[in-house]
Enzyme design. Structure first.
Site, short mmCIF file in Angstrom:
data_model
loop_
_atom_site.label_atom_id
_atom_site.label_comp_id
_atom_site.label_asym_id
_atom_site.label_seq_id
_atom_site.Cartn_x
_atom_site.Cartn_y
_atom_site.Cartn_z
N TYR A 67 -13.10 41.28 19.56
CA TYR A 67 -13.61 40.29 20.46
C TYR A 67 -13.52 39.11 20.02
CZ TYR A 67 -15.44 44.59 22.85
OH TYR A 67 -15.42 45.81 23.18
N TYR A 148 4.85 57.94 13.96
CA TYR A 148 5.34 56.59 13.88
C TYR A 148 6.43 56.54 15.31
CZ TYR A 148 7.41 52.13 12.56
OH TYR A 148 7.76 50.86 12.42
#
Length: 317
Positions: A67, A148
């Site tokens: 945040y 990946y």
């Protein structure tokens, strides 16, 4: 943007590519928030930036929400070499997928433009050569590299779903093999492997017969591509290939590095090719030329010279 300086978040900012990007963003007058859990990144890459009042390092894992208030986000967080991303494949997938969800959620909340560092590995072991952005790839979804490859493919899916569903400003770059100073010396990539082995007088390790091809882009050229893509009009979302189209065999690269390092004659030893290792890799960069006016400027010889000098200095320390 609420203030004079643009506030830019770089996840994976203490890594190889991230540290160069942070440096470039600071040089352009931005306020840079570098976020990294230091799994493969290192403070050594950014120690020279820590005294800059417009640079901040936050140790954080992007699989958890963050945040902060920012104007732009570059999402680079994810181990990118097989040695590192296969060490904890579940965490690798979570970093790509949960990381994308968390960063897209942050961008949506604060109205930020967001860049995704995707990869040429979304093409898998390609059946189309060179690779263009409309090629959908040939990826093994259950192989050892899938954490990946498929993680990055899913991240692209999320970016374009947020773009369609929420009108987000997204930028997706598919990065081809990149090299330069601050590469991890033990990441198993061919450029760093060959340079370190040659400098130490060790045998050069080749996988397979060395005939597999790669295309190598110097890091400064790649970062220029990042900056141009982020600054491009909102309708230029990507995905856009960023890489050097000069293709060569891995064996040719090994011979070039040995010749440039000099010293005693170096032996080449061969090992089996790892599972799902792509046999060809070459970007078609027509889209990057057309949309961004971008193409690599630094030759392989120039880039290797600078990279060898970096490793030579680092190994003295």
């Amino acid at each position: 943007m609420k203030y004079g300086r643009k506030r830019v978040l770089v996840t994976g900012g203490a890594g190889f590519l991230g540290s160069h990007l942070c440096e470039r963003l600071l040089a352009e007058g931005n306020d840079v928030l570098c976020v990294d859990n230091l799994f493969t990144g290192t403070k050594d890459n950014i120690v020279h930036l820590l005294d800059n009042p417009y640079f901040e390092l936050v140790r954080h894992d992007v699989t958890f929400p963050l945040y902060v208030e920012v104007d732009e986000i570059y999402n680079l967080a994810c181990p990118a070499s097989p040695i590192h991303y296969q060490r904890d494949p579940v965490q690798t997938t979570k970093t790509s997928v949960h990381g994308a969800i968390n960063m897209l959620g942050l961008a949506k909340r604060v109205g930020a433009k967001i860049f995704q560092a995707s990869t040429s590995e979304v093409y898998g072991d390609p059946e189309v050569h060179p690779q263009t952005e409309d090629y959908r790839g040939s990826v093994n979804p259950i192989g050892p590299r899938a954490c990946y490859d498929e993680g990055k493919r899913c991240a692209e899916t999320l970016f374009f779903d947020y773009w369609r569903q929420h009108g987000m400003r997204i930028k997706v770059a598919r990065i081809f093999n990149t090299y330069g100073p601050r590469m991890h010396p033990n990441d198993g990539r061919v450029v760093s492997n060959f340079i370190v082995q040659a400098l130490e007088g060790q045998p050069i390790t080749l996988y397979g017969d060395g005939s597999q091809t790669r295309s190598f882009c110097f890091v400064d050229d790649l970062i220029e591509g990042f900056i141009r893509l982020m600054a491009s009009p909102d309708d230029v979302t990507g995905p856009i290939n960023l890489g050097n189209p000069r293709e060569m065999t891995v064996r040719e690269l090994a011979e070039m590095v040995v010749a440039m390092v000099g010293g005693a004659k170096t032996e080449i030893v061969y090992h089996p090719l790892p599972a799902d290792d792509p046999l060809q890799r070459q970007p078609n960069i027509t889209l990057a030329k057309d949309k961004l006016g971008w193409e690599p400027r630094i030759t392989l010889e120039q880039g290797l010279e600078r990279t060898i000098a970096y490793f030579r200095e680092r190994m003295k320390a």
